[in-house]
Design an enzyme around this catalytic site. Sequence first.
Site, PDB file in Angstrom:
ATOM      1  N   ASP A  13      47.468  36.694  46.865  1.00 52.43           N
ATOM      2  CA  ASP A  13      48.368  36.710  48.026  1.00 52.43           C
ATOM      3  C   ASP A  13      49.838  36.857  47.641  1.00 52.43           C
ATOM      4  O   ASP A  13      50.723  36.370  48.348  1.00 52.43           O
ATOM      5  CB  ASP A  13      48.201  35.433  48.880  1.00 52.43           C
ATOM      6  CG  ASP A  13      46.754  35.159  49.225  1.00 52.43           C
ATOM      7  OD1 ASP A  13      46.053  36.124  49.567  1.00 52.43           O
ATOM      8  OD2 ASP A  13      46.337  33.996  49.144  1.00 52.43           O
ATOM      9  N   LYS A  16      50.853  42.039  46.800  1.00 49.88           N
ATOM     10  CA  LYS A  16      50.497  43.259  46.052  1.00 49.88           C
ATOM     11  C   LYS A  16      50.341  44.448  46.994  1.00 49.88           C
ATOM     12  O   LYS A  16      50.636  45.570  46.633  1.00 49.88           O
ATOM     13  CB  LYS A  16      49.174  43.066  45.290  1.00 49.88           C
ATOM     14  CG  LYS A  16      49.241  42.024  44.200  1.00 49.88           C
ATOM     15  CD  LYS A  16      47.903  41.861  43.509  1.00 49.88           C
ATOM     16  CE  LYS A  16      46.829  41.277  44.402  1.00 49.88           C
ATOM     17  NZ  LYS A  16      47.076  39.901  44.863  1.00 49.88           N
ATOM     18  N   GLY A  17      49.864  44.166  48.215  1.00 45.86           N
ATOM     19  CA  GLY A  17      49.646  45.237  49.186  1.00 45.86           C
ATOM     20  C   GLY A  17      50.926  45.993  49.467  1.00 45.86           C
ATOM     21  O   GLY A  17      50.959  47.216  49.463  1.00 45.86           O
ATOM     22  N   GLY A  40      42.852  40.312  50.960  1.00 47.62           N
ATOM     23  CA  GLY A  40      43.435  40.779  52.208  1.00 47.62           C
ATOM     24  C   GLY A  40      44.859  41.196  51.954  1.00 47.62           C
ATOM     25  O   GLY A  40      45.675  40.387  51.539  1.00 47.62           O
ATOM     26  N   GLN A 223      43.282  39.641  44.231  1.00 43.27           N
ATOM     27  CA  GLN A 223      43.444  38.237  43.799  1.00 43.27           C
ATOM     28  C   GLN A 223      44.561  38.139  42.743  1.00 43.27           C
ATOM     29  O   GLN A 223      45.481  38.915  42.794  1.00 43.27           O
ATOM     30  CB  GLN A 223      42.125  37.654  43.276  1.00 43.27           C
ATOM     31  CG  GLN A 223      41.077  37.418  44.355  1.00 43.27           C
ATOM     32  CD  GLN A 223      40.240  38.637  44.660  1.00 43.27           C
ATOM     33  OE1 GLN A 223      39.771  39.314  43.760  1.00 43.27           O
ATOM     34  NE2 GLN A 223      40.041  38.945  45.924  1.00 43.27           N
ATOM     35  N   THR A 299      42.502  36.977  55.177  1.00 44.48           N
ATOM     36  CA  THR A 299      41.052  37.139  55.299  1.00 44.48           C
ATOM     37  C   THR A 299      40.422  36.006  56.096  1.00 44.48           C
ATOM     38  O   THR A 299      39.596  36.236  56.967  1.00 44.48           O
ATOM     39  CB  THR A 299      40.422  37.206  53.890  1.00 44.48           C
ATOM     40  OG1 THR A 299      41.004  38.311  53.212  1.00 44.48           O
ATOM     41  CG2 THR A 299      38.917  37.392  53.942  1.00 44.48           C
ATOM     42  N   GLY A 414      61.245  41.076  52.596  1.00 45.31           N
ATOM     43  CA  GLY A 414      60.712  41.020  53.959  1.00 45.31           C
ATOM     44  C   GLY A 414      59.435  41.832  54.029  1.00 45.31           C
ATOM     45  O   GLY A 414      59.130  42.593  53.111  1.00 45.31           O
TER      46      GLY A 414
HETATM   47  P1  IMP Z   1      35.686  33.914  46.339  1.00 41.67           P
HETATM   48  O1  IMP Z   1      36.417  35.020  45.685  1.00 41.67           O
HETATM   49  O2  IMP Z   1      35.454  34.112  47.809  1.00 41.67           O
HETATM   50  O3  IMP Z   1      34.431  33.548  45.608  1.00 41.67           O
HETATM   51  O4  IMP Z   1      36.602  32.581  46.264  1.00 41.67           O
HETATM   52  C1  IMP Z   1      36.908  31.963  45.025  1.00 41.67           C
HETATM   53  C2  IMP Z   1      38.346  31.443  45.032  1.00 41.67           C
HETATM   54  O5  IMP Z   1      39.241  32.536  45.028  1.00 41.67           O
HETATM   55  C3  IMP Z   1      38.703  30.596  46.254  1.00 41.67           C
HETATM   56  O6  IMP Z   1      39.632  29.618  45.858  1.00 41.67           O
HETATM   57  C4  IMP Z   1      39.394  31.599  47.161  1.00 41.67           C
HETATM   58  O7  IMP Z   1      40.274  30.982  48.065  1.00 41.67           O
HETATM   59  C5  IMP Z   1      40.112  32.436  46.147  1.00 41.67           C
HETATM   60  N1  IMP Z   1      40.391  33.797  46.600  1.00 41.67           N
HETATM   61  C6  IMP Z   1      39.536  34.829  46.675  1.00 41.67           C
HETATM   62  N2  IMP Z   1      40.156  35.931  47.105  1.00 41.67           N
HETATM   63  C7  IMP Z   1      41.425  35.607  47.305  1.00 41.67           C
HETATM   64  C8  IMP Z   1      42.573  36.347  47.712  1.00 41.67           C
HETATM   65  O8  IMP Z   1      42.548  37.547  47.965  1.00 41.67           O
HETATM   66  N3  IMP Z   1      43.733  35.647  47.783  1.00 41.67           N
HETATM   67  C9  IMP Z   1      43.805  34.333  47.463  1.00 41.67           C
HETATM   68  N4  IMP Z   1      42.777  33.616  47.060  1.00 41.67           N
HETATM   69  C10 IMP Z   1      41.586  34.241  46.976  1.00 41.67           C
END
Ligand code: IMP
Length: 451
Positions: A13, A16-17, A40, A223, A299, A414
């Site tokens: 988060d 990066k988008g 997301g 991620q 997400t 922003g």
């Molecule tokens: P999973 O990827 O759904 O298995 O979640 C594993 C961990 O990664 C959890 O702590 C999620 O909240 C975190 N996580 C997965 N995708 C994202 C993302 O795009 N942004 C932030 N945290 C993420």
Amino acid sequence: MPVLVVVGAQWGDEGKGKVTDLLGEQAEMVVRYQGGNNAGHTVENEYGKFALHLVPSGIFNPRVVAVIGNGVVIDPTALRAEIDELESRGISTANLKVSGKAHLIMPYHIMLDHVQEARLGKGKIGTTGRGIGPAYADKAARQGLRMEDVVDPAGFRELVMSTMKAKAEVMSRTYDQDVSSLEAECERYIEAAESLRAHVDDTALMLWKALREDKAVLLEGAQGTMLDLDHGTYPYVTSSNPVAGYASVGAGIGPMELNEVWGVTKAYTTRVGEGPFPTELTEETGEKIRKVGNEFGTTTGRPRRCGWLDLVALRYAVRVNGMTGLCVTKLDVLNDMETIKVCNAYRYRGELLEELPPARSVLAQVEPVYEEVPGWKSDISGVTSIQDLPQEAIDYLNFIIANVRVPISLISVGPKREQHIKVPYPNVGRQGARGQQEGQGHGGQTHDHGH
Ligand code: IMP
């Protein structure tokens, strides 16, 4: 022409988008190399505001070929919905290519994700519930289904149904789950997967050809480093490798093809899900950052945990990614802070630690050691050049550079595309991580790389 990797430097988060959307303007191919619809990206541009989960943000540029690489896991219903949404808002997805080697997320993966989390109770990971972990587990166990399987519809259906039956048996016997909905759900997934057939291609070969033609390529990670399966805060991580080294695996090109690695960090830190977060603020300031920064998951909508910038974790991210440039996002969220704290070391049982402790039991117990710098107390959301930033903001950025020893390549102030301090693609970073190794770190200067 260089190949640039954009990687999350924190817990995801980071924005990066927006960075890839901006850089994608100059790239001819944008490749997503891992993760799934757990990610997301919110992108705001002239076409409106979009929450992308699987489709690379390069899709908005008709010149760009947007690729979902073999390292990604795809929920076909989610990808179908995303494509439909883009098309309905006038964005062509004709240039979207999906690797045949990318694995599919199926309904039993999603069910298993929820079941496993429920069983962990208080010790849960806090996953997004999208079936990511079970899908990657099946890939490693050689039980996965791939996008390429849709070219043979009869064989595909058979494979889906037989795998589903085996999984259903385990889930009903071991976990006492009601699995009666799985068959109908799988039908829906088969239909969605087959509808994507036109997008399936040999993307690694396409990429190889693009590189031979000297085309600019952007490899986009999802991620972040601290959620990396190997290098993150295990087990509170995702099930793929966001780090830059995986970009070549997940896109299907050799590691020597990668030229630049830009890490994206917020001017503070957030995390969703469980796990250690040394600079977390559980009081008023954390609440303020969450509110001003609108820190709720794209997400899942979950409120993100918020805290000060952690330079120990950032130094680590610089190291494990071999970062050559840094993008600092959401600097404007700190507009109203009287003073800003930055964590530059941890304390563990009286000892000062400047590097991330390798043992998870230690990381869970460290205390952040803060340095405090003055805030700028003014609105920087319209600033587009370094010279126009208040001195306190420049000092804050220089403090970061001096302590992680990588040049800042881009600053975002922003959510809108124009709200950034511009850097041409990708002319920086050569002296970054490598310069540091050679003892030529930037010594705390913010450069406007536009020159
Ligand atoms: P999973 O990827 O759904 O298995 O979640 C594993 C961990 O990664 C959890 O702590 C999620 O909240 C975190 N996580 C997965 N995708 C994202 C993302 O795009 N942004 C932030 N945290 C993420």
